[in-house]
Design a protein around this motif. Structure first.
Motif, PDB file in Angstrom:
ATOM      1  N   LEU A 138       0.845  -1.194   0.000  1.00 33.15           N
ATOM      2  CA  LEU A 138       0.000   0.000   0.000  1.00 33.15           C
ATOM      3  C   LEU A 138       0.880   1.243   0.000  1.00 33.15           C
ATOM      4  N   ASP A 139       0.426   2.283  -0.718  1.00 33.47           N
ATOM      5  CA  ASP A 139       1.091   3.580  -0.661  1.00 33.47           C
ATOM      6  C   ASP A 139       1.110   4.026   0.808  1.00 33.47           C
ATOM      7  N   PRO A 140       2.303   4.303   1.368  1.00 33.71           N
ATOM      8  CA  PRO A 140       2.362   4.634   2.799  1.00 33.71           C
ATOM      9  C   PRO A 140       1.600   5.898   3.161  1.00 33.71           C
ATOM     10  N   GLU A 141       1.377   6.777   2.191  1.00 33.28           N
ATOM     11  CA  GLU A 141       0.599   7.979   2.479  1.00 33.28           C
ATOM     12  C   GLU A 141      -0.824   7.591   2.923  1.00 33.28           C
ATOM     13  N   ILE A 142      -1.374   6.583   2.247  1.00 39.12           N
ATOM     14  CA  ILE A 142      -2.729   6.107   2.594  1.00 39.12           C
ATOM     15  C   ILE A 142      -2.685   5.349   3.917  1.00 39.12           C
ATOM     16  N   GLY A 143      -1.684   4.500   4.069  1.00 39.70           N
ATOM     17  CA  GLY A 143      -1.563   3.704   5.299  1.00 39.70           C
ATOM     18  C   GLY A 143      -1.388   4.587   6.523  1.00 39.70           C
ATOM     19  N   LEU A 144      -0.526   5.598   6.405  1.00 38.24           N
ATOM     20  CA  LEU A 144      -0.263   6.464   7.561  1.00 38.24           C
ATOM     21  C   LEU A 144      -1.500   7.269   7.938  1.00 38.24           C
ATOM     22  N   ALA A 145      -2.237   7.724   6.927  1.00 44.14           N
ATOM     23  CA  ALA A 145      -3.464   8.473   7.230  1.00 44.14           C
ATOM     24  C   ALA A 145      -4.416   7.579   8.019  1.00 44.14           C
ATOM     25  N   ARG A 146      -4.522   6.314   7.603  1.00 45.83           N
ATOM     26  CA  ARG A 146      -5.403   5.374   8.321  1.00 45.83           C
ATOM     27  C   ARG A 146      -4.921   5.166   9.747  1.00 45.83           C
ATOM     28  N   SER A 147      -3.603   4.931   9.923  1.00 48.60           N
ATOM     29  CA  SER A 147      -3.183   4.564  11.273  1.00 48.60           C
ATOM     30  C   SER A 147      -3.112   5.778  12.187  1.00 48.60           C
ATOM     31  N   ARG A 148      -2.881   6.976  11.622  1.00 47.48           N
ATOM     32  CA  ARG A 148      -2.912   8.171  12.483  1.00 47.48           C
ATOM     33  C   ARG A 148      -4.342   8.440  12.966  1.00 47.48           C
ATOM     34  N   GLN A 149      -5.299   8.130  12.107  1.00 50.25           N
ATOM     35  CA  GLN A 149      -6.709   8.304  12.488  1.00 50.25           C
ATOM     36  C   GLN A 149      -7.034   7.381  13.677  1.00 50.25           C
ATOM     37  N   ARG A 150      -6.546   6.136  13.575  1.00 52.32           N
ATOM     38  CA  ARG A 150      -6.779   5.162  14.640  1.00 52.32           C
ATOM     39  C   ARG A 150      -6.112   5.628  15.929  1.00 52.32           C
ATOM     40  N   LEU A 151      -4.879   6.146  15.808  1.00 52.68           N
ATOM     41  CA  LEU A 151      -4.145   6.588  16.999  1.00 52.68           C
ATOM     42  C   LEU A 151      -4.837   7.785  17.643  1.00 52.68           C
ATOM     43  N   SER A 152      -5.329   8.717  16.799  1.00 54.26           N
ATOM     44  CA  SER A 152      -5.932   9.909  17.397  1.00 54.26           C
ATOM     45  C   SER A 152      -7.304   9.593  17.970  1.00 54.26           C
ATOM     46  N   ALA A 153      -7.916   8.500  17.518  1.00 51.56           N
ATOM     47  CA  ALA A 153      -9.187   8.074  18.129  1.00 51.56           C
ATOM     48  C   ALA A 153      -8.926   7.552  19.543  1.00 51.56           C
ATOM     49  N   GLY A 154      -7.639   7.378  19.881  1.00 51.29           N
ATOM     50  CA  GLY A 154      -7.280   7.044  21.262  1.00 51.29           C
ATOM     51  C   GLY A 154      -7.354   5.568  21.583  1.00 51.29           C
ATOM     52  N   ALA A 155      -7.563   4.734  20.553  1.00 49.86           N
ATOM     53  CA  ALA A 155      -7.704   3.307  20.834  1.00 49.86           C
ATOM     54  C   ALA A 155      -6.386   2.705  21.324  1.00 49.86           C
ATOM     55  N   ILE A 156      -5.261   3.192  20.818  1.00 49.05           N
ATOM     56  CA  ILE A 156      -3.965   2.645  21.223  1.00 49.05           C
ATOM     57  C   ILE A 156      -2.941   3.761  21.388  1.00 49.05           C
TER      58      ILE A 156
END
Ligand code: TMP
Length: 215
Positions: A138-156
Protein backbone atom coordinates in the motif's frame (compact mmCIF):
# COMPACT_ATOMS: atom_id res chain seq x y z
CA UNK A 1 -2.12 -34.96 10.08
CA UNK A 2 -1.60 -32.08 7.63
CA UNK A 3 1.61 -30.12 7.89
CA UNK A 4 1.27 -26.97 9.94
CA UNK A 5 2.55 -23.80 8.27
CA UNK A 6 4.06 -20.59 9.54
CA UNK A 7 2.61 -17.47 7.89
CA UNK A 8 3.73 -13.88 8.46
CA UNK A 9 1.72 -10.85 7.36
CA UNK A 10 3.81 -7.77 6.61
CA UNK A 11 3.19 -4.27 5.32
CA UNK A 12 3.49 -0.57 6.03
CA UNK A 13 1.63 0.87 9.02
CA UNK A 14 -2.09 1.06 8.29
CA UNK A 15 -2.03 -1.59 5.54
CA UNK A 16 -4.70 -3.71 7.29
CA UNK A 17 -2.51 -6.46 8.74
CA UNK A 18 -4.40 -7.25 11.92
CA UNK A 19 -7.76 -7.76 10.18
CA UNK A 20 -5.93 -9.85 7.59
CA UNK A 21 -4.34 -12.07 10.26
CA UNK A 22 -7.79 -12.77 11.74
CA UNK A 23 -9.19 -13.45 8.25
CA UNK A 24 -6.43 -15.93 7.39
CA UNK A 25 -6.82 -17.77 10.72
CA UNK A 26 -10.59 -18.07 10.15
CA UNK A 27 -10.06 -19.27 6.59
CA UNK A 28 -7.51 -21.89 7.63
CA UNK A 29 -9.78 -23.13 10.43
CA UNK A 30 -12.71 -23.41 7.96
CA UNK A 31 -10.54 -25.49 5.66
CA UNK A 32 -9.66 -27.91 8.48
CA UNK A 33 -6.26 -26.44 9.33
CA UNK A 34 -6.30 -25.08 12.90
CA UNK A 35 -4.25 -21.91 13.33
CA UNK A 36 -3.43 -19.26 15.91
CA UNK A 37 -3.04 -15.50 15.48
CA UNK A 38 -0.07 -13.80 17.08
CA UNK A 39 2.00 -10.63 16.63
CA UNK A 40 5.40 -8.97 16.82
CA UNK A 41 6.79 -7.31 18.71
CA UNK A 42 4.76 -9.27 21.26
CA UNK A 43 3.08 -12.66 21.24
CA UNK A 44 4.37 -13.59 24.74
CA UNK A 45 4.13 -11.75 28.08
CA UNK A 46 7.85 -10.96 27.75
CA UNK A 47 7.45 -9.75 24.18
CA UNK A 48 4.41 -7.61 25.03
CA UNK A 49 6.49 -5.86 27.73
CA UNK A 50 9.20 -5.18 25.16
CA UNK A 51 6.51 -3.93 22.76
CA UNK A 52 5.30 -1.33 25.21
CA UNK A 53 8.89 -0.22 25.94
CA UNK A 54 9.46 0.22 22.21
CA UNK A 55 6.19 1.68 21.03
CA UNK A 56 4.25 3.51 23.75
CA UNK A 57 4.71 6.89 25.30
CA UNK A 58 6.54 9.94 24.08
CA UNK A 59 9.85 9.42 25.91
CA UNK A 60 10.87 6.06 24.51
CA UNK A 61 13.72 7.03 22.22
CA UNK A 62 16.13 4.14 21.80
CA UNK A 63 19.43 3.96 20.02
CA UNK A 64 18.90 1.99 16.80
CA UNK A 65 21.14 -0.83 18.08
CA UNK A 66 18.99 -1.13 21.22
CA UNK A 67 15.85 -1.06 19.09
CA UNK A 68 17.16 -3.90 16.89
CA UNK A 69 18.23 -5.99 19.89
CA UNK A 70 14.90 -5.49 21.64
CA UNK A 71 12.92 -6.45 18.51
CA UNK A 72 15.15 -9.52 18.27
CA UNK A 73 14.82 -10.35 22.00
CA UNK A 74 11.03 -10.27 21.68
CA UNK A 75 11.33 -12.57 18.64
CA UNK A 76 13.54 -15.09 20.51
CA UNK A 77 10.84 -15.45 23.19
CA UNK A 78 8.10 -15.64 20.55
CA UNK A 79 9.80 -18.33 18.47
CA UNK A 80 10.85 -20.52 21.42
CA UNK A 81 7.70 -20.21 23.53
CA UNK A 82 4.94 -19.92 20.91
CA UNK A 83 5.85 -20.38 17.25
CA UNK A 84 7.88 -23.62 17.32
CA UNK A 85 5.82 -25.39 20.02
CA UNK A 86 2.58 -24.53 18.18
CA UNK A 87 3.88 -25.80 14.82
CA UNK A 88 5.11 -28.98 16.56
CA UNK A 89 1.54 -29.60 17.75
CA UNK A 90 0.37 -29.47 14.13
CA UNK A 91 -1.23 -26.04 14.46
CA UNK A 92 -0.43 -23.31 11.96
CA UNK A 93 0.79 -19.88 13.09
CA UNK A 94 -0.19 -16.55 11.52
CA UNK A 95 1.98 -13.72 12.82
CA UNK A 96 1.27 -10.00 12.40
CA UNK A 97 4.90 -9.08 11.44
CA UNK A 98 8.14 -11.07 11.80
CA UNK A 99 11.78 -10.57 10.79
CA UNK A 100 10.75 -9.04 7.44
CA UNK A 101 9.68 -6.00 9.49
CA UNK A 102 13.13 -5.79 11.08
CA UNK A 103 14.77 -5.90 7.65
CA UNK A 104 12.36 -3.17 6.50
CA UNK A 105 12.21 -0.85 9.54
CA UNK A 106 15.62 -1.22 11.18
CA UNK A 107 17.36 -2.04 7.89
CA UNK A 108 15.89 0.05 5.07
CA UNK A 109 14.21 2.54 7.44
CA UNK A 110 16.93 3.21 9.99
CA UNK A 111 19.81 2.33 7.65
CA UNK A 112 21.26 -0.66 9.54
CA UNK A 113 23.01 -3.38 7.57
CA UNK A 114 20.70 -6.09 6.27
CA UNK A 115 23.42 -8.73 6.49
CA UNK A 116 23.96 -7.86 10.18
CA UNK A 117 20.20 -8.17 10.82
CA UNK A 118 20.07 -11.54 9.04
CA UNK A 119 23.17 -12.75 10.91
CA UNK A 120 21.70 -11.69 14.27
CA UNK A 121 18.45 -13.45 13.38
CA UNK A 122 20.29 -16.67 12.58
CA UNK A 123 22.42 -16.56 15.73
CA UNK A 124 19.75 -15.40 18.21
CA UNK A 125 16.51 -16.82 16.85
CA UNK A 126 17.77 -19.69 14.68
CA UNK A 127 17.11 -20.51 11.06
CA UNK A 128 13.36 -20.02 11.49
CA UNK A 129 11.67 -18.31 8.53
CA UNK A 130 7.99 -18.18 7.59
CA UNK A 131 6.79 -20.72 5.03
CA UNK A 132 4.87 -17.88 3.42
CA UNK A 133 5.00 -14.10 3.90
CA UNK A 134 1.87 -12.21 2.81
CA UNK A 135 2.86 -8.63 2.00
CA UNK A 136 0.04 -6.08 2.02
CA UNK A 137 1.33 -3.53 -0.45
CA UNK A 138 0.00 0.00 0.00
CA UNK A 139 1.09 3.58 -0.66
CA UNK A 140 2.36 4.63 2.80
CA UNK A 141 0.60 7.98 2.48
CA UNK A 142 -2.73 6.11 2.59
CA UNK A 143 -1.56 3.70 5.30
CA UNK A 144 -0.26 6.46 7.56
CA UNK A 145 -3.46 8.47 7.23
CA UNK A 146 -5.40 5.37 8.32
CA UNK A 147 -3.18 4.56 11.27
CA UNK A 148 -2.91 8.17 12.48
CA UNK A 149 -6.71 8.30 12.49
CA UNK A 150 -6.78 5.16 14.64
CA UNK A 151 -4.14 6.59 17.00
CA UNK A 152 -5.93 9.91 17.40
CA UNK A 153 -9.19 8.07 18.13
CA UNK A 154 -7.28 7.04 21.26
CA UNK A 155 -7.70 3.31 20.83
CA UNK A 156 -3.96 2.65 21.22
CA UNK A 157 -0.88 4.46 22.44
CA UNK A 158 1.71 3.19 19.97
CA UNK A 159 2.61 6.08 17.73
CA UNK A 160 6.39 5.89 17.58
CA UNK A 161 6.91 4.80 13.99
CA UNK A 162 3.91 6.74 12.69
CA UNK A 163 5.68 9.99 13.61
CA UNK A 164 8.52 9.30 11.16
CA UNK A 165 8.44 10.99 7.77
CA UNK A 166 6.96 9.71 4.55
CA UNK A 167 10.38 8.93 3.06
CA UNK A 168 11.07 6.52 5.92
CA UNK A 169 7.80 4.72 5.19
CA UNK A 170 8.49 4.69 1.44
CA UNK A 171 11.75 2.84 2.15
CA UNK A 172 9.77 0.34 4.25
CA UNK A 173 7.39 -0.36 1.39
CA UNK A 174 10.26 -0.77 -1.08
CA UNK A 175 12.09 -3.12 1.28
CA UNK A 176 9.09 -5.46 1.47
CA UNK A 177 8.88 -5.49 -2.35
CA UNK A 178 12.64 -6.18 -2.55
CA UNK A 179 12.35 -9.04 -0.05
CA UNK A 180 9.56 -10.55 -2.16
CA UNK A 181 11.63 -10.21 -5.33
CA UNK A 182 14.61 -11.90 -3.65
CA UNK A 183 12.72 -15.03 -2.53
CA UNK A 184 9.51 -15.13 -4.59
CA UNK A 185 8.65 -18.70 -3.55
CA UNK A 186 8.26 -17.54 0.04
CA UNK A 187 6.34 -14.30 -0.57
CA UNK A 188 3.07 -13.13 -2.08
CA UNK A 189 2.45 -9.44 -2.68
CA UNK A 190 -1.19 -8.39 -2.32
CA UNK A 191 -2.57 -5.04 -3.46
CA UNK A 192 -3.98 -3.65 -0.19
CA UNK A 193 -6.05 -0.92 -1.83
CA UNK A 194 -9.74 -1.79 -1.56
CA UNK A 195 -12.27 -2.81 1.06
CA UNK A 196 -11.10 -5.25 3.76
CA UNK A 197 -13.27 -7.97 2.13
CA UNK A 198 -11.73 -7.40 -1.30
CA UNK A 199 -8.18 -7.44 0.02
CA UNK A 200 -8.84 -10.53 2.14
CA UNK A 201 -10.28 -12.37 -0.87
CA UNK A 202 -7.09 -11.58 -2.85
CA UNK A 203 -4.88 -12.85 -0.04
CA UNK A 204 -6.89 -16.04 0.45
CA UNK A 205 -6.76 -16.80 -3.29
CA UNK A 206 -2.98 -16.38 -3.20
CA UNK A 207 -2.65 -18.59 -0.11
CA UNK A 208 -4.79 -21.31 -1.71
CA UNK A 209 -2.64 -21.22 -4.86
CA UNK A 210 0.46 -21.54 -2.71
CA UNK A 211 -1.05 -24.43 -0.71
CA UNK A 212 -2.10 -26.22 -3.91
CA UNK A 213 1.38 -25.85 -5.38
CA UNK A 214 2.92 -27.35 -2.21
CA UNK A 215 0.79 -30.51 -2.25
P1 TMP B 1 2.10 -2.89 14.38
O1 TMP B 1 2.45 -4.34 14.53
O2 TMP B 1 0.92 -2.50 15.16
O3 TMP B 1 2.09 -2.47 12.96
O4 TMP B 1 3.25 -2.01 15.10
C1 TMP B 1 4.50 -2.43 15.30
C2 TMP B 1 5.46 -1.32 14.93
O5 TMP B 1 6.79 -1.80 15.20
C3 TMP B 1 5.42 -0.97 13.46
O6 TMP B 1 5.48 0.44 13.31
C4 TMP B 1 6.65 -1.60 12.90
C5 TMP B 1 7.59 -1.71 14.06
N1 TMP B 1 8.48 -2.88 14.00
C6 TMP B 1 9.84 -2.68 13.76
O7 TMP B 1 10.29 -1.55 13.62
N2 TMP B 1 10.66 -3.77 13.68
C7 TMP B 1 10.22 -5.05 13.87
O8 TMP B 1 11.00 -6.01 13.81
C8 TMP B 1 8.79 -5.24 14.14
C9 TMP B 1 8.27 -6.63 14.35
C10 TMP B 1 7.98 -4.13 14.19
Amino acid sequence: MHKASFFAVEGVDGSGKSGMVAGIVAHLADSGAPAIATREPGGTPQGEKIRSLLLSGADHAWDQQSELLMMTAARVEHVRRIILPTLERGISVVSDRYVGSTIAYQGAGRGMSESYIRHLHKEAVGDVWPDLVVILDLDPEIGLARSRQRLSAGAIDEGRFETLDLDFHRRIRQSFLDQAAKTPARHVVIDALGTPDEVRARAIDAIEMWRAARK
